[in-house]
Scaffold this active site. Structure first.
Site, PDB file in Angstrom:
ATOM      1  N   ARG A 142      32.844 -30.588   1.913  1.00  0.00           N
ATOM      2  CA  ARG A 142      33.126 -31.487   2.771  1.00  0.00           C
ATOM      3  C   ARG A 142      34.650 -31.822   2.676  1.00  0.00           C
ATOM      4  NH1 ARG A 142      31.274 -31.477   6.779  1.00  0.00           N
ATOM      5  NH2 ARG A 142      31.497 -33.629   7.498  1.00  0.00           N
ATOM      6  N   GLY A 445      -9.219   0.500  -9.165  1.00  0.00           N
ATOM      7  CA  GLY A 445     -10.674   0.405  -9.520  1.00  0.00           C
ATOM      8  C   GLY A 445     -11.285  -0.263 -10.490  1.00  0.00           C
ATOM      9  N   ASP A 546      -1.094   1.164  -2.717  1.00  0.00           N
ATOM     10  CA  ASP A 546      -0.887   1.710  -4.056  1.00  0.00           C
ATOM     11  C   ASP A 546       0.082   3.174  -4.043  1.00  0.00           C
ATOM     12  OD1 ASP A 546      -2.789   3.437  -3.205  1.00  0.00           O
ATOM     13  OD2 ASP A 546      -4.264   2.893  -5.184  1.00  0.00           O
ATOM     14  N   CYS A 610     -14.419   9.208   2.696  1.00  0.00           N
ATOM     15  CA  CYS A 610     -14.264   8.664   4.026  1.00  0.00           C
ATOM     16  C   CYS A 610     -14.946   8.861   4.892  1.00  0.00           C
ATOM     17  CB  CYS A 610     -12.767   9.136   4.378  1.00  0.00           C
ATOM     18  SG  CYS A 610     -12.701  10.902   4.695  1.00  0.00           S
TER      19      CYS A 610
END
EC number: 2.7.1.60
Length: 751
Positions: A142, A445, A546, A610
């Site tokens: 300031r 895991g 990951d 999968c």
């Protein structure tokens, strides 16, 4: 009576002797430690904003009267009724104000600012001659602070400047840097500010990277009772996260445009139709015109608005912490509000150079009401990760330590350190380099691992636990391990910048949510990891798959460093991967890119986890090899001479590899088939992505590398056969990749 008189006489003699010896002892201590006398500190505050930064330091000085004497000088807008007479909050904090200086020349234009500086320069010498401080603490940028620093420097008083080295975007930059050149000691808030000070030739031994003092209060403030404060300022019918805080100041280098922008902001807020707390602007040139705009639009009487001159800082913290949004161009929006993750809309150029968290949306050309209104729709009601760019809540202890280390016998004349500048210098009070670090979390895991990782990729400390089977146990363990690691980081002199999490499954990294997990990690679908960690640690949090983390690790610390395009393949329990294209990680439209383990290499291959069959993972993963090893073992075809499997030990991939090494033809055939499947996948990657490098990572990589190279020579097009395939040399790619998300993150967002 005679005996009593004798006793009284002896007591008086003893008392006189005791105090004489005590006085002599104190004198000896003072002579021996002449440099350790009380430090007389003058703190000068000019307005409500700088007091919020100086007050924590003042409280700290007050708690150590054996080391410090505190003098408080109040000047500037603190003493003006139109700006709330904010000197009263200093008195309410139980500080004795030694001097009040009326230094503001009214007019709120450029000439008035110059005249105010001149008036302060006329009045300050008498005050400083009377107080005779050893050191003056000056904050920020300031015009009043410039007068303070100029007076102190010319009167040979040491100056400690708070928040130097920062960049905003207005005349404040010039004032801030001018004060830096006058100041003898510097307390900065960010690594960038520290580097700016060093680049400005300031002596790095006199620079303290402490963080912002206001964060010491901010990071412990949010849990207080806040609803009564919200009701007091905004009304009984207002709910948390359902109101806006607006704070906009004039830009002194372009007053007309800033007034027009303020008018557009108010129009947008009226249209947005949410309860809004509007704070009056500061005393800079142009503020009078901005107040006229408020009154012209009837803001002070509008049912949706509450217009106030001042809110005590403790209450202001609660208001911004629980707001649906903050809008304006105050430094508070881009600095302090990030500690709570409150959405911020930063308007115009006043803070254009500031470092910001991801909670800040910049509207730099706020030239239409619609643009500001659209930004309100984008930001209102969101919750961002808490940011600690500007501090970690421990600034005041560092500053007090720094003050105690000042040697008043040292020459007053400043020394400038001209180029060449030393690299990566970060000086704290103990002259010890604090290591910039990340907390890295790897959710596997089997195991859950947390590590403190330095900027150079060194794992400073690692913690490992078994990964629990349920969501509740797992999230609680993650929080517990991270809290313990963060506490340990302080002892290890590591400054934690954020948390990076590597986990299996499909992840939305933008929101920090695990969408779908692998079968190896149960109860791990649609899990928000960012919010609980960010709320607990007050740190920004990043989450990714990951495989992607392994690619990030290679890009920052491994063999992908400096490469524009490469692919990483993880060969572990499953098969994963990550793709770096044009130096950036590819996530894909639904965060499913680089699922390289599910490239199909055979139409009639074995079943995959999968749901398909013939995937690379069905052939080459640790699970696939374990399946084949069990088949051989059940048929008594696995073990060869020199091998044994204890009864309590499960047959796995490593037993298959051991059997192959010892000459088991069937085991060798299985490994060759697995390596061929992986090699065909790599060929497909070469033909599709044409990377400059393929990196095999994970425990099985070294067993597959030669077979993969053979397949490439036999099956790949000649144009890609020269692409190198290597084995990663990183020990913990998942942890290093999680850390790299934190260490490489850029905080600037532009709208």
């Amino acid at each position: 009576q005679v005996i009593i008189l004798i006793i009284k006489f002896l007591f008086c003699q003893f008392q006189e002797l005791y105090f004489k010896n005590l006085s002599k002892r104190n004198k000896q201590i003072m002579e021996k430690n002449g440099n350790n006398r009380k430090l007389r500190v003058c703190v000068a505050t000019c307005n409500r904003a700088d007091y919020s930064k100086l007050a924590p330091i003042m409280f700290g000085i007050k708690t150590e009267p054996e080391f410090f004497e505190l003098d408080v000088v109040v000047l500037g807008s603190h003493l003006i009724d139109d700006y709330g007479n904010t000197y009263r909050m200093i008195e309410q904090d139980d500080f004795d104000i030694n001097t009040r200086l009326h230094t503001i020349v009214r007019g709120e234009d450029e000439a008035a600012m110059v005249e105010s500086v001149g008036l302060a320069l006329v009045k300050l010498p008498d005050v400083l001659n009377r107080l005779k401080p050893d050191i003056m603490i000056v904050h920020g940028d300031r015009f009043d602070a410039l007068a303070l620093a100029t007076s102190a420097a010319l009167m040979n008083i040491r100056i400690l400047h708070i928040e130097g080295g920062e960049v905003s975007g207005t005349i404040d930059d010039s004032i801030r840097h001018a004060i830096t050149k006058l100041a003898h000691y510097h307390v900065c808030c960010t690594r960038s500010a520290e580097q700016h000070l060093i680049s400005m030739c300031e002596d790095h031994d006199r620079i303290l990277l402490a963080g912002c003092p206001s964060y010491d209060k901010l990071l412990s403030a949010k849990n207080k009772d806040y609803m009564s404060i919200i009701r007091m300022w905004l009304g009984d019918d207002v709910k948390s996260k359902d109101y806006i805080v607006a704070l906009q100041h004039p830009v002194t280098t372009d007053i007309k445009h800033s007034i027009k922008m303020f008018e557009l902001t108010l129009d947008a807020l009226i249209s947005f139709n949410k309860r809004t707390l509007v704070l009056f602007p500061n005393i800079d040139a142009g503020s009078k015109e901005m107040v006229r705009v408020m009154r012209k639009k009837g803001i002070e009487h509008h049912p949706n608005f509450r217009a106030v001159k001042h809110v005590p800082f403790d209450q202001f913290i609660q208001l911004v912490a629980h707001a649906g949004c903050m809008i304006g161009n105050s430094s508070c929006g881009v600095r302090e509000v990030g500690a709570f993750g409150t959405p911020v809309i930063n308007l115009g150029t006043r803070q254009i150079g500031r470092e910001t968290g991801e909670n800040v949306l910049h509207v730099r050309d706020a030239d239409t009401q619609d643009k500001i209104l659209q930004a309100l729709h984008l930001q209102f009601g969101k919750q961002y990760p808490c940011s600690k760019i500007y501090g970690d809540g421990n600034a005041v202890p560092r500053i007090l330590k720094f003050l105690k280390s000042i040697d008043l016998q040292e020459p007053l004349q400043k020394k400038f350190c001209f180029p060449p500048v030393k690299e990566n210098i970060s000086q704290d009070i103990d002259h010890i380099l604090e290591t910039l670090s990340a907390l890295a979390v790897d959710l596997g895991g089997t195991n859950l691992r947390v590590a403190i990782v330095s900027m150079k990729g060194e794992i400073v400390k690692k913690y490992t636990q078994f990964n629990p089977k349920t969501y509740e146990e797992r999230i609680n363990l993650i929080l517990q391990m991270c809290v313990e690691a963060a506490a340990e980081a302080v002892k290890l002199n590591c400054r934690i910048l954020g948390v990076g999490i590597s986990t299996g499954g499909r992840v939305n990294p933008r929101e920090g949510i695990v969408l779908h997990s692998t079968k190896l990690i149960q109860e791990w679908n649609s899990v928000d990891l960012r919010t609980p960690l960010s709320d607990t640690l007050h740190l920004p949090v990043w989450v990714d798959n990951d495989g992607n983390c392994a690619a990030l690790a290679e890009r920052k610390f491994g063999q992908g460093k400096g490469l524009e395009n490469f692919v990483t393949l993880i060969t572990g329990t499953g098969i994963g991967g990550g793709i770096i294209h044009q130096h950036e990680l590819i996530h894909g439209s639904s965060f499913c890119a680089a699922e390289l383990g599910h490239l199909v290499v055979s139409l009639d291959g074995p079943d995959c986890s999968c749901g398909s069959h013939g995937c690379i993972e069905a052939y080459a993963s640790g699970m696939a090899l374990q399946r084949e090893a069990k088949k051989l073992h059940d048929e008594d075809l696995l073990l060869v001479e020199g091998m044994s499997v204890p009864k309590d030990e499960a047959v796995g991939a490593l037993h298959l590899i051991q059997a192959a090494k010892l000459g088991n033809a069937k085991a060798q055939s299985i490994l060759r088939t697995a390596g061929t499947a992986l090699g065909l996948g790599v060929v497909n990657i070469l033909h599709t992505m044409n990377p400059s490098l393929v990196i095999l990572s994970g425990v099985l990589a070294s067993h597959y590398i030669h077979i993969v190279k053979d397949v490439i020579r036999q099956q790949a097009l000649s144009s890609v056969q020269d692409v190198d395939v290597v084995v990663s040399d990183l020990v913990d790619p998942a942890l290093l990749g999680a850390a790299s998300m934190v260490l490489d993150y850029t905080t600037r967002r532009i709208y």
